[in-house]
Design a protein around this motif. Structure first.
Motif, mmCIF file in Angstrom:
data_model
loop_
_atom_site.group_PDB
_atom_site.id
_atom_site.type_symbol
_atom_site.label_atom_id
_atom_site.label_comp_id
_atom_site.label_asym_id
_atom_site.label_seq_id
_atom_site.Cartn_x
_atom_site.Cartn_y
_atom_site.Cartn_z
ATOM 1 N N HIS A 101 0.870 -1.325 -0.188
ATOM 2 C CA HIS A 101 -0.038 0.260 0.137
ATOM 3 C C HIS A 101 0.830 1.240 -0.032
ATOM 4 O O HIS A 101 0.390 2.382 -0.204
ATOM 5 C CB HIS A 101 -1.020 -0.099 1.288
ATOM 6 N N LEU A 102 2.031 1.250 0.304
ATOM 7 C CA LEU A 102 2.941 2.398 0.381
ATOM 8 C C LEU A 102 3.361 2.905 -1.230
ATOM 9 O O LEU A 102 3.472 2.357 -1.948
ATOM 10 C CB LEU A 102 4.169 2.000 1.169
ATOM 11 N N GLN A 103 3.208 4.314 -0.971
ATOM 12 C CA GLN A 103 3.517 4.824 -2.324
ATOM 13 C C GLN A 103 4.996 5.068 -2.486
ATOM 14 O O GLN A 103 5.669 5.787 -1.793
ATOM 15 C CB GLN A 103 2.883 6.475 -2.565
ATOM 16 N N ALA A 104 5.725 4.381 -3.427
ATOM 17 C CA ALA A 104 7.020 4.486 -3.759
ATOM 18 C C ALA A 104 7.941 4.632 -2.525
ATOM 19 O O ALA A 104 8.727 5.575 -2.398
ATOM 20 C CB ALA A 104 7.331 5.773 -4.674
ATOM 21 N N PRO A 105 7.952 3.651 -1.671
ATOM 22 C CA PRO A 105 9.147 3.527 -0.669
ATOM 23 C C PRO A 105 10.568 3.621 -1.188
ATOM 24 O O PRO A 105 10.753 3.063 -2.083
ATOM 25 C CB PRO A 105 8.761 2.381 0.121
ATOM 26 N N GLN A 106 11.352 4.353 -0.458
ATOM 27 C CA GLN A 106 12.500 4.610 -0.854
ATOM 28 C C GLN A 106 13.478 3.319 -0.687
ATOM 29 O O GLN A 106 14.281 3.066 -1.501
ATOM 30 C CB GLN A 106 13.306 6.003 -0.079
ATOM 31 N N ARG A 107 13.202 2.910 0.402
ATOM 32 C CA ARG A 107 14.277 1.627 0.999
ATOM 33 C C ARG A 107 13.660 1.109 2.548
ATOM 34 O O ARG A 107 13.069 1.563 2.811
ATOM 35 C CB ARG A 107 15.749 2.604 1.533
ATOM 36 N N PHE A 108 14.147 -0.167 2.430
ATOM 37 C CA PHE A 108 13.540 -1.040 3.512
ATOM 38 C C PHE A 108 14.894 -1.375 4.203
ATOM 39 O O PHE A 108 15.838 -2.253 3.520
ATOM 40 C CB PHE A 108 12.929 -1.958 3.054
ATOM 41 N N LEU A 109 15.055 -1.089 5.508
ATOM 42 C CA LEU A 109 16.070 -1.433 6.408
ATOM 43 C C LEU A 109 15.403 -2.636 7.308
ATOM 44 O O LEU A 109 15.280 -2.055 8.634
ATOM 45 C CB LEU A 109 16.919 -0.322 6.991
ATOM 46 N N PRO A 110 15.780 -4.065 7.162
ATOM 47 C CA PRO A 110 15.217 -4.614 8.180
ATOM 48 C C PRO A 110 16.601 -5.241 9.050
ATOM 49 O O PRO A 110 17.538 -5.075 8.550
ATOM 50 C CB PRO A 110 15.065 -6.050 7.433
ATOM 51 N N PRO A 149 22.633 7.180 6.215
ATOM 52 C CA PRO A 149 21.869 8.504 6.029
ATOM 53 C C PRO A 149 20.304 8.298 5.652
ATOM 54 O O PRO A 149 20.282 7.340 4.669
ATOM 55 C CB PRO A 149 22.718 9.116 5.181
ATOM 56 N N ALA A 150 19.468 8.651 5.962
ATOM 57 C CA ALA A 150 18.256 8.743 5.526
ATOM 58 C C ALA A 150 18.078 9.399 4.066
ATOM 59 O O ALA A 150 18.771 10.141 3.726
ATOM 60 C CB ALA A 150 17.366 9.476 6.588
ATOM 61 N N LEU A 151 17.280 8.361 3.316
ATOM 62 C CA LEU A 151 16.803 8.765 1.914
ATOM 63 C C LEU A 151 15.581 9.599 1.769
ATOM 64 O O LEU A 151 15.158 10.091 0.643
ATOM 65 C CB LEU A 151 16.858 7.604 1.223
ATOM 66 N N GLY A 152 14.886 9.630 2.816
ATOM 67 C CA GLY A 152 13.390 10.404 2.959
ATOM 68 C C GLY A 152 13.078 10.311 4.367
ATOM 69 O O GLY A 152 13.726 10.279 5.298
ATOM 70 N N ARG A 153 11.611 10.645 4.253
ATOM 71 C CA ARG A 153 11.156 10.525 5.844
ATOM 72 C C ARG A 153 11.521 9.271 6.584
ATOM 73 O O ARG A 153 11.006 8.145 5.896
ATOM 74 C CB ARG A 153 9.811 11.112 5.936
ATOM 75 N N ARG A 154 11.914 9.107 7.589
ATOM 76 C CA ARG A 154 12.382 7.957 8.134
ATOM 77 C C ARG A 154 11.130 7.248 8.918
ATOM 78 O O ARG A 154 10.716 8.050 10.037
ATOM 79 C CB ARG A 154 13.481 7.953 8.966
#
Length: 318
Positions: A101-110, A149-154
Motif C-alpha cells: 500500500h505504500l507509495q514509492a518507498p525509498q528503501r527498507f532496512l530490516p 543516512p536517511a533517503l527520505g522521511r524515516r
C-alpha cells in the motif's frame, strides 16, 4: 558478578561471547535471569515462526488482521517515499502488507539479531519487490544502532508487541533511542493489550508445546555454542500472568537438584529453582500512549480489533 569480571575460555566462539557473558552474569544473579533476545538464534527464530501460527497465539493473527484491513490507512499516515526501518524484522512477513500500500518507498532496512534468518528474508523481499532497495542490518538494536543516512522521511516499524519484553523504564529508553534514529519521522508499533488471564495463559502454554520448546531452546543454544551441559528434560517450561505488574512471565524450572557446567564454571540448581527468561508486558491504550509521550512521541492514530486484544499505534515526532 559483573560481566566485565568474567573470564571466558578460548574455545568460546567470538560470535557467542556476549551470550556467554550475559548468561553467566544472569546465573550469578538472584533471582537468576537472562535476556529474551538470546531466544533468537536460527533454531529459536524458526520456533517463534511456528508459535505465530498456533491457534492459541492470538497476537500475530490479530495484528496481521489489522495490517490487512487497515494498511491503506497506515500507509496514508506514513506518506510517500518513506525510508523504512523494521526493528526485529525476523521473517519480514508483516512489512509486506504495508509495502503493498505504500507509495514509492525509498528503501527498507530490516534489523535483526539473527543474521542468517535476516538475510534469507531479505532475499525473498528483493525477489518480490524488485524496485525496492533492501539493505539488511544484522545487529542488536537494544545495544545501539548505526543507520545509513536517511533517503527520505524515516519511518520505524516495530510490530509483534516486542516492546512488551522490556521493563517499563527500559521500554521508555528504547523508544527514546528510536526517536533519535528516526530523525523526526514516525513509528508504527504493535502493542499487546490487557485482557483476561485465561487467554494470556493459553497463548503462552500452547497444547503442542511449541512455546516450551522455544523456551528450552535457550538452554540448547548454550549447549551448542558454549559447550554447556544443560539437560533439557531436567527443566520445565513455566509461564503465568502476573496481574499486579500486568505481564506474562516465562521461566525454566529445575525439576531436581542438578549441576550445570560451562565456560569453566559450575552452577547449582535446586529443585524448583527458576531461570527467568522473559517478561511480556500488556498495556491499555491509555498507558501505552502515556509511555510514548514520555519518550518524546506524540500519539497520532491507533487501530484495534473489535475485542481490543491488540493495538497498532502510529506515533509521530513533533
Amino acid at each position: 558478578m559483573h560481566p566485565h569480571l568474567i573470564q571466558l575460555t578460548d574455545d568460546v566462539p567470538v560470535a557467542a561471547v556476549d551470550f556467554a557473558r550475559d548468561l553467566i552474569a544472569g546465573l550469578h544473579e538472584q533471582p537468576r535471569q537472562v535476556s529474551p533476545k538470546y531466544f533468537y538464534d536460527s533454531a529459536g527464530s524458526a520456533l517463534f515462526e511456528r508459535i505465530c501460527e498456533l491457534p492459541e497465539y492470538y497476537p500475530t493473527r490479530t495484528e496481521m488482521g489489522l495490517l490487512q484491513s487497515r494498511a491503506h490507512e497506515m500507509a496514508e499516515c506514513i506518506g510517500a517515499r518513506a525510508d523504512i526501518v523494521e526493528f526485529g524484522a525476523g521473517a519480514s512477513r508483516k512489512i509486506r502488507l504495508l509495502l503493498n500500500h505504500l507509495q514509492a518507498p525509498q528503501r527498507f532496512l530490516p534489523v535483526d539479531i539473527s543474521g542468517e534468518h535476516l538475510h534469507e528474508a531479505a532475499g525473498g523481499l528483493r525477489r518480490d519487490y524488485p524496485g525496492l532497495r533492501v539493505e539488511p542490518i544484522a545487529a542488536d538494536f537494544t545495544q545501539g544502532l548505526n543507520l545509513p543516512p536517511a533517503l527520505g522521511r524515516r519511518i520505524g516499524f516495530f510490530p509483534g508487541s516486542s516492546i512488551g519484553n522490556f521493563e517499563p523504564e527500559a521500554a521508555r529508553n528504547l523508544l527514546r533511542r528510536m526517536a533519535g534514529w528516526l530523525e523526526g519521522g514516525g513509528l508504527l508499533i504493535g502493542v499487546d493489550l490487557v485482557k483476561h488471564p485465561d487467554e494470556l495463559h493459553a497463548a503462552y502454554n500452547d497444547a503442542q508445546g511449541v512455546t516450551a520448546a522455544f523456551n528450552k531452546n535457550l538452554l540448547a543454544r548454550a549447549n551448542r555454542e558454549l559447550g554447556a551441559d544443560f539437560e533439557l528434560s531436567a527443566f520445565d517450561h513455566y509461564a503465568f500472568y502476573q496481574p499486579q505488574l500486568q505481564r506474562i512471565e516465562m521461566h525454566l524450572l529445575s525439576r531436581a537438584r542438578q549441576t550445570v557446567r560451562f565456560c569453566g564454571q559450575r552452577f547449582e540448581f535446586g529443585q524448583g529453582q527458576s531461570l527467568h527468561t522473559e517478561n511480556s508486558y500488556k498495556y491499555t491504550l491509555e498507558s501505552f500512549e502515556a509511555l510514548a509521550r514520555s519518550a518524546g512521541f506524540e500519539p497520532a492514530a491507533v487501530w484495534t480489533d473489535e475485542e481490543q486484544r491488540f493495538a497498532v499505534h502510529w506515533l509521530v515526532l513533533p
